[in-house]
Structure formats: structure tokens, C-alpha cells
Design an enzyme around this catalytic site. Structure first.
Site, PDB file in Angstrom:
ATOM      1  N   ASN A  29     -10.427  -0.270  -0.295  1.00 48.78           N
ATOM      2  CA  ASN A  29      -8.970  -0.220  -0.197  1.00 48.78           C
ATOM      3  C   ASN A  29      -8.379  -0.888  -1.438  1.00 48.78           C
ATOM      4  O   ASN A  29      -8.516  -2.098  -1.625  1.00 48.78           O
ATOM      5  CB  ASN A  29      -8.535  -0.957   1.074  1.00 48.78           C
ATOM      6  CG  ASN A  29      -7.035  -0.978   1.283  1.00 48.78           C
ATOM      7  OD1 ASN A  29      -6.258  -0.821   0.348  1.00 48.78           O
ATOM      8  ND2 ASN A  29      -6.618  -1.199   2.517  1.00 48.78           N
ATOM      9  N   HIS A  67      -3.245   6.911   1.944  1.00 48.85           N
ATOM     10  CA  HIS A  67      -3.682   5.612   1.449  1.00 48.85           C
ATOM     11  C   HIS A  67      -5.092   5.361   1.962  1.00 48.85           C
ATOM     12  O   HIS A  67      -5.386   5.570   3.139  1.00 48.85           O
ATOM     13  CB  HIS A  67      -2.727   4.527   1.939  1.00 48.85           C
ATOM     14  CG  HIS A  67      -3.284   3.144   1.845  1.00 48.85           C
ATOM     15  ND1 HIS A  67      -3.863   2.650   0.689  1.00 48.85           N
ATOM     16  CD2 HIS A  67      -3.385   2.150   2.775  1.00 48.85           C
ATOM     17  CE1 HIS A  67      -4.283   1.423   0.897  1.00 48.85           C
ATOM     18  NE2 HIS A  67      -4.001   1.098   2.160  1.00 48.85           N
ATOM     19  N   CYS A 103       0.809  -1.227   0.000  1.00 50.41           N
ATOM     20  CA  CYS A 103       0.000   0.000   0.000  1.00 50.41           C
ATOM     21  C   CYS A 103       0.840   1.274   0.000  1.00 50.41           C
ATOM     22  O   CYS A 103       0.308   2.357  -0.233  1.00 50.41           O
ATOM     23  CB  CYS A 103      -0.950  -0.004   1.185  1.00 50.41           C
ATOM     24  SG  CYS A 103      -2.030  -1.442   1.249  1.00 50.41           S
TER      25      CYS A 103
END
Length: 312
Positions: free
Chosen positions: A262, A232, A108
């Protein structure tokens, strides 16, 4: 940074659908993650294919053709095969068949890592124009019967075009890792993703905001100078906690996670593209990017949003 683009799979999966697998409600998921829906790629929507579409859109936004690109970097942790690289396939399909190309996996944090590497490559004279893409098909690695991961992750791709400039547009990166905690998020051999959700949440809400503040310091600005904060998109509670601790009250905070979940290395460029396309951040305005995730890895840097169409 002279152009942005994104690709979002058409299939939007509401939280109610995911929740029903576990005898929960959509509200139960939204209260814990802030996610209303996420996008799922179909069988014909590969990591490479989504990266190509996002890259083409970023080039179009920059007013450039693939022939201008001499380096392609794809940040991803969901590539299906170790070789060949996704980036090599992307380069060929966007019309840059001789461009240097490689993949980067920092999960990520991957987009922020790759952005720093791309900027330093241009500064060092090894490339003039870089196409940087974050692309993920996280649903390939998530166990649909696992409550902790299946409610969070989605698929998609986001891209930016970078080129040399006399005016700095990518600030110094603050980055690092803590491999001693790598078991908190991992994919075991032959298995699906495992994540210790509560431990990751505590880490992200206590350890990451000092990294973001350091990035502002290294760029020579204060958080109050920021027009946008683009963390993020892990979880809305994490996003909002980070923004609150930074104290940049007038900054727009990216909350793309609400509609797209996500998307790991794709989440920051997808969120940036949305802010740009909705006109929520002015050209040349300062934005703080903050990545964090498996590894454990983390990174942050201040950037300027793209101006009008590139002329290079």
C-alpha cells in the site's frame, strides 16, 4: 492524460521478513492482505526525489520536456516537512522553474482528488499542461513494531501528465469525506501511524463501491464498458471485493499491491503505469479510478488511458 511514469525503490522486502518480527509466516500476511512484498526507500530516496524520477519518466513517456509544464501538483501524506512544498522542489528539478506548484494531502484518495483539481484547472484556462505526481515514503510514518501497519505499507511514486484536449479524457469526480471517523487512520502528534484495520476494511468493502458506480453514471457509461479498474491498492481482499461488486467481468483489475504494498497516494498512478507498461490496457480505453483512505476521504472518476506519444 498523455503520459505516465513511476519510480519504485530497488529494495523489495518479502512478507517473510516482516512476518518474522511477529513470529508469523509470510503465508499469514498473504492470506490477510495478498501482499507478497513491498518496496522500502533507502535513506537517500526522499519523497521529493522519488517524485522527481516518476515525473521525469511521465514527461518522457508523453514526449514533453519540463518547459511545457506550467503546474506541478504532488499528492502525498508523508512529506517530512510542512514547508516548502515538495511540488516546488520537483518543478525546479524537472526544468519547470516558474511553474505553479503545490502539495495536496487527501491521503490515499489524494491522487484522485488532485486529478480532478488538475483537470478543472486546465478546463478553466489556468494551466495548459499539468504534471501530477503521487509520492509516498510511508515507511517514515509506520512503526515497525506495529503488526497492523508494518505488514501493509510501502514506498514509491507514480505520475501522469495532463494537457488540454477537445475530447474529454477525465470524467466527473464523485468525492467526499467523513471526518467523524478520522480516528480510524491517523498519526498522533509526535507519533507513528495508527490504523483500526478491521474497521477500515469493513468501511472500504461496504461503502466504496456505490461511489464507484456513481462515477460510472456521471461519466455516462456502464461498468461493463470499462477496460480497467484501478482501485487504491490498500489490500488485495479489498481490491477484489470492489471489483466483484462492480461486476465488470471483462475489465483488467490492477493488483499492484501484491508486489508493492500500500503506497497511499502513489498507489493508483503506480498501478496505472504498470498496466500501461505491460500493455494490458489499450490506448484510449476507459478505466475507473477509486481512491479511499484516511480522513476518511473517498473519490472516484473514469479516465481514458493515454494514447500514443503526445504531439502538443
Amino acid at each position: 492524460m498523455v503520459g505516465m511514469g513511476a519510480y519504485r525503490p530497488a529494495a523489495a522486502v518479502p512478507s517473510e521478513v516482516i512476518a518474522a518480527r511477529f513470529g508469523r509466516t509470510g503465508d499469514w500476511i498473504r492470506e490477510r492482505t495478498g501482499i507478497t512484498s513491498r518496496r522500502y526507500a533507502g535513506e537517500d530516496e526522499t519523497v521529493e526525489g522519488m517524485a522527481v524520477e516518476a515525473g521525469k519518466r511521465a514527461l518522457e513517456n508523453a514526449g514533453l520536456s519540463g518547459q511545457a509544464v506550467d503546474l506541478v501538483i504532488v499528492a502525498s501524506c508523508s512529506q517530512p516537512l510542512p514547508i516548502p512544498s515538495i511540488a516546488a522542489g520537483v518543478a525546479a528539478r524537472i526544468g519547470a522553474p516558474t511553474a505553479a506548484a503545490y502539495d495536496l494531502n487527501a491521503a490515499c484518495s489524494g491522487f484522485c482528488y488532485a486529478l480532478a483539481v488538475a483537470a478543472d484547472t486546465i478546463r478553466g484556462g489556468s494551466a495548459r499542461t499539468v504534471l501530477l505526481i503521487g509520492a509516498e515514503k510511508m515507511t517514515s510514518w509506520v512503526d515497525p513494531t506495529d503488526l497492523g501497519t508494518s505488514i501493509i505499507f510501502g514506498d514509491g511514486a507514480g505520475a501522469v501528465v495532463l494537457t488540454g484536449s477537445d475530447a474529454p479524457g477525465i470524467g466527473p469526480i464523485v468525492w467526499g469525506s467523513d471526518g467523524s471517523a478520522s480516528e480510524m487512520i491517523h498519526v498522533p502528534a509526535g507519533g507513528r501511524m495508527h490504523m483500526e484495520g478491521q474497521a477500515v476494511f469493513r468501511w472500504a468493502t461496504t461503502e466504496i463501491h456505490p461511489i464507484a458506480i456513481q462515477a460510472c453514471d456521471r461519466a455516462g457509461i456502464r461498468p461493463s464498458d470499462l477496460a480497467a479498474i484501478v482501485p487504491h491498492q490498500a489490500n488485495l481482499r479489498i481490491v477484489d471485493a470492489l471489483a466483484k461488486k462492480l461486476g465488470a467481468k471483462d475489465a483488467v483489475v490492477a493488483r499492484d499491491v501484491v508486489d508493492h504494498g500500500n503506497t497511499s497516494a502513489a498507489s493508483i498512478p503506480m498501478a496505472m503505469d504498470r498496466l500501461r507498461s505491460e500493455g494490458r490496457v489499450d490506448p484510449d480505453a476507459l478505466a475507473l479510478l477509486v481512491g479511499f483512505g484516511a480522513g476518511l476521504t473517498y473519490a472516484a472518476q473514469v479516465v481514458r488511458f493515454p494514447s500514443a506519444l503526445a504531439t502538443v
